[in-house]
Enzyme design. Structure first.
Site, PDB file in Angstrom:
ATOM      1  N   HIS A 173      57.019  33.328  40.896  1.00 19.42           N
ATOM      2  CA  HIS A 173      57.429  34.132  42.065  1.00 19.42           C
ATOM      3  C   HIS A 173      57.755  33.271  43.286  1.00 19.42           C
ATOM      4  O   HIS A 173      58.266  33.778  44.272  1.00 19.42           O
ATOM      5  CB  HIS A 173      56.341  35.146  42.430  1.00 19.42           C
ATOM      6  CG  HIS A 173      56.136  36.204  41.400  1.00 19.42           C
ATOM      7  ND1 HIS A 173      57.164  36.999  40.946  1.00 19.42           N
ATOM      8  CD2 HIS A 173      55.027  36.591  40.706  1.00 19.42           C
ATOM      9  CE1 HIS A 173      56.687  37.836  40.018  1.00 19.42           C
ATOM     10  NE2 HIS A 173      55.401  37.602  39.846  1.00 19.42           N
ATOM     11  N   ASP A 208      57.195  36.538  31.318  1.00 18.08           N
ATOM     12  CA  ASP A 208      56.155  37.226  32.093  1.00 18.08           C
ATOM     13  C   ASP A 208      56.598  38.683  32.308  1.00 18.08           C
ATOM     14  O   ASP A 208      57.795  38.973  32.343  1.00 18.08           O
ATOM     15  CB  ASP A 208      55.966  36.516  33.435  1.00 18.08           C
ATOM     16  CG  ASP A 208      54.777  37.028  34.230  1.00 18.08           C
ATOM     17  OD1 ASP A 208      53.705  36.415  34.143  1.00 18.08           O
ATOM     18  OD2 ASP A 208      54.924  38.067  34.930  1.00 18.08           O
ATOM     19  N   HIS A 210      56.511  40.380  34.971  1.00 17.75           N
ATOM     20  CA  HIS A 210      57.191  40.524  36.258  1.00 17.75           C
ATOM     21  C   HIS A 210      58.425  39.617  36.326  1.00 17.75           C
ATOM     22  O   HIS A 210      58.412  38.517  35.785  1.00 17.75           O
ATOM     23  CB  HIS A 210      56.240  40.164  37.400  1.00 17.75           C
ATOM     24  CG  HIS A 210      54.941  40.918  37.370  1.00 17.75           C
ATOM     25  ND1 HIS A 210      53.796  40.390  36.807  1.00 17.75           N
ATOM     26  CD2 HIS A 210      54.621  42.155  37.806  1.00 17.75           C
ATOM     27  CE1 HIS A 210      52.813  41.276  36.918  1.00 17.75           C
ATOM     28  NE2 HIS A 210      53.282  42.352  37.513  1.00 17.75           N
ATOM     29  N   ASP A 297      51.099  39.090  30.537  1.00 16.64           N
ATOM     30  CA  ASP A 297      50.812  40.407  31.122  1.00 16.64           C
ATOM     31  C   ASP A 297      51.673  41.515  30.519  1.00 16.64           C
ATOM     32  O   ASP A 297      51.613  42.662  30.950  1.00 16.64           O
ATOM     33  CB  ASP A 297      50.905  40.371  32.659  1.00 16.64           C
ATOM     34  CG  ASP A 297      52.020  39.502  33.199  1.00 16.64           C
ATOM     35  OD1 ASP A 297      52.849  39.014  32.409  1.00 16.64           O
ATOM     36  OD2 ASP A 297      52.061  39.302  34.427  1.00 16.64           O
TER      37      ASP A 297
HETATM   38  C1  SP5 Z   1      52.402  35.619  38.148  1.00 22.53           C
HETATM   39  C2  SP5 Z   1      52.241  37.107  38.190  1.00 22.53           C
HETATM   40  O1  SP5 Z   1      52.113  37.744  37.154  1.00 22.53           O
HETATM   41  N1  SP5 Z   1      52.177  37.658  39.389  1.00 22.53           N
HETATM   42  C3  SP5 Z   1      52.031  39.065  39.532  1.00 22.53           C
HETATM   43  C4  SP5 Z   1      51.769  39.401  40.928  1.00 22.53           C
HETATM   44  C5  SP5 Z   1      51.850  40.857  41.157  1.00 22.53           C
HETATM   45  N2  SP5 Z   1      50.639  41.521  40.933  1.00 22.53           N
HETATM   46  C6  SP5 Z   1      50.520  42.662  41.752  1.00 22.53           C
HETATM   47  C7  SP5 Z   1      50.764  43.904  41.016  1.00 22.53           C
HETATM   48  C8  SP5 Z   1      50.053  45.012  41.703  1.00 22.53           C
HETATM   49  C9  SP5 Z   1      49.954  46.203  40.832  1.00 22.53           C
HETATM   50  N3  SP5 Z   1      48.602  46.613  40.668  1.00 22.53           N
HETATM   51  C10 SP5 Z   1      48.472  47.741  39.806  1.00 22.53           C
HETATM   52  C11 SP5 Z   1      47.050  47.959  39.413  1.00 22.53           C
HETATM   53  C12 SP5 Z   1      47.013  48.989  38.326  1.00 22.53           C
HETATM   54  N4  SP5 Z   1      45.660  49.257  37.924  1.00 22.53           N
HETATM   55 ZN    ZN Z   2      53.344  38.645  35.846  1.00 16.89          ZN
END
Ligand code: SP5
Ligand code: ZN
Length: 357
Positions: A173, A208, A210, A297
């Site tokens: 990111h 990944d 994301h 993930d």
């Molecule tokens: C490297 C990487 O995978 N970074 C990801 C960063 C984003 N993470 C935040 C996502 C927030 C969503 N949370 C949802 C919780 C559901 N239980």
């Molecule tokens: Zn990720």
């Protein structure tokens, strides 16, 4: 099939343990930090239990000038100074384990210059609140990037065909001038830049969950580095602002960026179709090397995401990638079910080794 002698280096550093924020802010709600140290320890244990791996704990070989080919000097200095500042604040406040959280986000250069002079600089290069800075964050981040660098160097100089960098903090990111999403420096991009300089054209595949917005941005205008990413549709998933299909690369690099967004709930079957397209596009590009941004993930068990890939799918992903039959530098990215980091990293690497010619 590679022989079973211990031929594949796993690059590891204990410095990642120096960076352990306690909480994150998920839409304003304070929750435990998901990017925990045990993720990497789990992956390390599982990878070293394979019969064809061995560990390298490299010295710091990554040079500042190699980092600033990928990131702005201003952001690198910001990281260094923020860690020093966190250290100072701990002394003054008599507090331990203090992390500076981004909360003011400058929208232009004038705001940035002003904020840089304040004690609340943490948000100066941040696009979200997920990358807080503690007194040892700078050291951990440099050590993490160094693993990716050393893994790439082992491919370049030691005629080694596969290397695995256990990077933490992750990197995909982070862009030239921007950090967030648990990422500070873009480990995969630093490795790819070194490979590009020495071995010529190449590809980065990001699996990944994301979108790797940072990696995409860094290579946006480069026609010699193909970036392919399979990820959750940014229409309704983090990072929301990039990862769409119509992002094809800058004017001089049209077609050197390929995004394959998939819907929430995606299973092995749907994923396989995107993966085949990704592999085909990489083959057509005729790269001399591959950097794999390996996030876990996408797995059914991940508590923070919404794909349903089976454990077995990671072996299959590895087999598809191994068939490219080019040198592969694997860089650890996300994955928030601690034990799955080990299970899936081992399956992925085994799949690659099994199909490697
Ligand atoms: C490297 C990487 O995978 N970074 C990801 C960063 C984003 N993470 C935040 C996502 C927030 C969503 N949370 C949802 C919780 C559901 N239980
Ligand atoms: Zn990720």
């Amino acid at each position: 099939m590679a022989n079973l002698s211990r031929s594949i280096p796993i690059f590891y550093t204990a410095d990642h343990l120096l960076h352990q924020p306690r909480s994150e802010y998920d839409r304003g709600m304070q929750i435990p930090y998901q990017e925990v140290a045990r993720r990497i320890e789990s992956a390390r244990d599982a990878l070293l239990a394979l019969p064809f791996t061995f560990e390298i704990q490299p010295e710091l070989l990554l040079l500042e000038k190699q980092i600033t080919r990928v990131h702005s000097r201003a952001m690198l200095e910001h990281l260094r100074q923020s860690s020093a500042f966190a250290n100072q604040q701990e002394q003054i406040l008599g507090q331990d384990d203090l992390y500076l959280y981004p909360w003011i986000f400058p929208q232009n250069q004038r705001m940035r210059v002003g904020l840089l002079k304040s004690p609340d600089v943490a948000g100066c290069f941040a696009f979200d609140t997920y990358a807080p800075i503690g007194k040892n964050t700078f050291q951990a981040v440099i050590a993490s990037a160094n693993l990716a660098h050393c893994a790439a160097q082992s491919i370049i100089h030691q005629d080694n065909r596969i290397a695995y960098a256990l990077c933490r903090p992750p990197g995909h990111h982070a862009a030239r001038d921007m950090l967030g999403g648990y990422c500070y420096l873009n480990n995969a991009a630093i490795a790819a830049d070194q490979l590009h300089q020495t071995l010529g054209r190449g590809a980065i595949l990001d699996i990944d969950y994301h979108h790797g917005n940072g990696t995409q941005e860094i290579f946006w205008d480069d026609p010699e580095v193909l970036f392919v990413s399979i990820h959750a549709d940014p229409g309704d998933e983090y990072p929301f602002f990039s990862g769409f299909e119509d992002e094809k690369g800058g004017a001089a690099a049209k077609g050197a960026n390929l995004n394959l967004p998939l819907p929430k709930g995606c299973d092995d079957f749907t994923y396989r179709i995107a993966l085949e397209q990704a592999i085909q596009s990489i083959q057509d590009f005729q790269p001399n090397w591959l950097v794999l941004s390996a996030g876990y993930d996408t797995c059914w068990a991940d508590p923070t995401t919404f794909f349903n890939l089976s454990d077995a799918m990671y072996g299959e992903i590895g087999e598809c990638i191994g068939q490219l039959n080019i040198p592969i530098t694997i860089v650890h990215e996300g994955g928030y079910e601690v034990e799955q980091n080990g299970v899936l990293a081992a399956r992925l690497l085994s799949g690659i080794v099994d199909s490697f010619a």
